[in-house]
Write a protein that holds these residues in place. Sequence first.
Motif, short mmCIF file in Angstrom:
data_model
loop_
_atom_site.label_atom_id
_atom_site.label_comp_id
_atom_site.label_asym_id
_atom_site.label_seq_id
_atom_site.Cartn_x
_atom_site.Cartn_y
_atom_site.Cartn_z
N ILE A 1 43.78 34.67 22.64
CA ILE A 1 42.47 35.29 22.44
C ILE A 1 42.30 36.49 23.36
O ILE A 1 41.77 37.52 22.95
CB ILE A 1 41.34 34.26 22.64
CG1 ILE A 1 41.42 33.20 21.54
CG2 ILE A 1 39.98 34.94 22.62
CD1 ILE A 1 40.47 32.06 21.70
N GLU A 2 42.78 36.38 24.60
CA GLU A 2 42.68 37.52 25.51
C GLU A 2 43.45 38.72 24.96
O GLU A 2 43.06 39.86 25.19
CB GLU A 2 43.19 37.14 26.90
CG GLU A 2 42.20 36.30 27.67
CD GLU A 2 42.73 35.84 29.01
OE1 GLU A 2 43.96 35.91 29.25
OE2 GLU A 2 41.92 35.40 29.83
N GLY A 3 44.51 38.47 24.23
CA GLY A 3 45.27 39.56 23.62
C GLY A 3 44.46 40.34 22.61
O GLY A 3 44.72 41.51 22.36
N LEU A 4 43.45 39.68 22.04
CA LEU A 4 42.60 40.34 21.05
C LEU A 4 41.44 41.10 21.67
O LEU A 4 40.75 41.85 20.98
CB LEU A 4 42.04 39.29 20.08
CG LEU A 4 43.07 38.54 19.24
CD1 LEU A 4 42.37 37.44 18.44
CD2 LEU A 4 43.81 39.49 18.33
N THR A 5 41.20 40.92 22.98
CA THR A 5 40.02 41.53 23.58
C THR A 5 40.02 43.04 23.48
O THR A 5 38.97 43.65 23.42
CB THR A 5 39.86 41.12 25.07
OG1 THR A 5 41.01 41.52 25.79
CG2 THR A 5 39.60 39.65 25.21
N SER A 6 41.19 43.64 23.44
CA SER A 6 41.22 45.09 23.34
C SER A 6 40.67 45.55 21.99
O SER A 6 40.17 46.66 21.86
CB SER A 6 42.64 45.62 23.54
OG SER A 6 43.49 45.10 22.54
N PHE A 7 40.73 44.68 20.99
CA PHE A 7 40.21 45.02 19.67
C PHE A 7 38.76 44.59 19.49
O PHE A 7 38.00 45.22 18.77
CB PHE A 7 41.05 44.34 18.57
CG PHE A 7 42.48 44.75 18.61
CD1 PHE A 7 42.86 46.04 18.29
CD2 PHE A 7 43.45 43.85 18.99
CE1 PHE A 7 44.19 46.43 18.32
CE2 PHE A 7 44.78 44.23 19.03
CZ PHE A 7 45.15 45.51 18.70
N MET A 8 38.37 43.48 20.12
CA MET A 8 37.06 42.87 19.88
C MET A 8 36.03 43.19 20.95
O MET A 8 34.84 43.07 20.71
CB MET A 8 37.20 41.34 19.82
CG MET A 8 38.07 40.85 18.71
SD MET A 8 38.44 39.09 18.85
CE MET A 8 36.83 38.38 19.06
N GLY A 9 36.47 43.52 22.12
CA GLY A 9 35.54 43.66 23.24
C GLY A 9 35.53 42.36 24.01
O GLY A 9 35.66 41.28 23.45
N HIS A 10 35.39 42.44 25.32
CA HIS A 10 35.52 41.26 26.16
C HIS A 10 34.45 40.22 25.96
O HIS A 10 34.72 39.04 26.02
CB HIS A 10 35.57 41.69 27.64
CG HIS A 10 36.86 42.32 28.01
ND1 HIS A 10 38.00 41.59 28.22
CD2 HIS A 10 37.20 43.62 28.17
CE1 HIS A 10 38.99 42.41 28.51
NE2 HIS A 10 38.52 43.66 28.48
N GLY A 11 33.20 40.59 25.74
CA GLY A 11 32.11 39.62 25.65
C GLY A 11 32.34 38.56 24.59
O GLY A 11 32.29 37.37 24.84
N ARG A 12 32.59 38.98 23.37
CA ARG A 12 32.79 38.05 22.26
C ARG A 12 34.08 37.26 22.45
O ARG A 12 34.12 36.07 22.17
CB ARG A 12 32.80 38.81 20.94
CG ARG A 12 32.98 37.95 19.73
CD ARG A 12 31.93 36.88 19.59
NE ARG A 12 30.71 37.40 19.04
CZ ARG A 12 29.62 36.69 18.89
NH1 ARG A 12 29.57 35.45 19.28
NH2 ARG A 12 28.55 37.22 18.40
N ALA A 13 35.11 37.90 22.92
CA ALA A 13 36.38 37.19 23.14
C ALA A 13 36.22 36.13 24.22
O ALA A 13 36.71 35.01 24.07
CB ALA A 13 37.47 38.18 23.52
N ASP A 14 35.51 36.46 25.30
CA ASP A 14 35.28 35.47 26.36
C ASP A 14 34.54 34.26 25.81
O ASP A 14 34.85 33.12 26.14
CB ASP A 14 34.47 36.08 27.51
CG ASP A 14 35.24 37.14 28.28
OD1 ASP A 14 36.48 37.20 28.14
OD2 ASP A 14 34.60 37.91 29.01
N LEU A 15 33.55 34.51 24.99
CA LEU A 15 32.80 33.44 24.37
C LEU A 15 33.70 32.59 23.49
O LEU A 15 33.64 31.37 23.51
CB LEU A 15 31.65 34.02 23.55
CG LEU A 15 30.87 33.04 22.71
CD1 LEU A 15 30.19 32.02 23.59
CD2 LEU A 15 29.85 33.79 21.87
#
Length: 150
Positions: free
Chosen positions: A68-82
């Motif tokens: 999921i952290e790998g996707l944070t660059s695409f999604m933004g950290h807030g939603r990925a952290d959630l």
Amino acid sequence: MEDLTRRVVDSTSLEPSIAKAAIGHVLLFLRDKAPGSHVDEFIDKMQGAREAVAAAQAADDGGVTQAIEGLTSFMGHGRADLNILVGKLGNLGLTEAQSARLIEEMVDRAKALIGDEGVAKIRAILPALAERSGVMPQQPGAMGETRPRA
């Protein structure tokens, strides 16, 4: 921590070890979202909370977090952290209803330990988590209102 764990167990029917692990993951999420804030005060005032956070940090989730952290660059950290947190709670076996009850119990305990101002700051972190788990956060002045139990 023991009181909160017991309340979560009573309201969710989770095993105590699972409830404690879930509490640790939510506390870790909150602490990471608002370092040096009322979350730290909440953790400090709840005996055993630091250990629960440390256990949550040390828990291995089979690579879910890294994916999921790998996707944070695409999604933004807030939603990925959630999504990471929701995934961790799901891996522990919590349903959406159990996650919602967990959040409610934690906010109630925070109010008892750090008061309305502290809870308002914690609630500011929770909207996306509450929305994702099916619980909409109440306004800071609404803490005394009765909420339906899931």
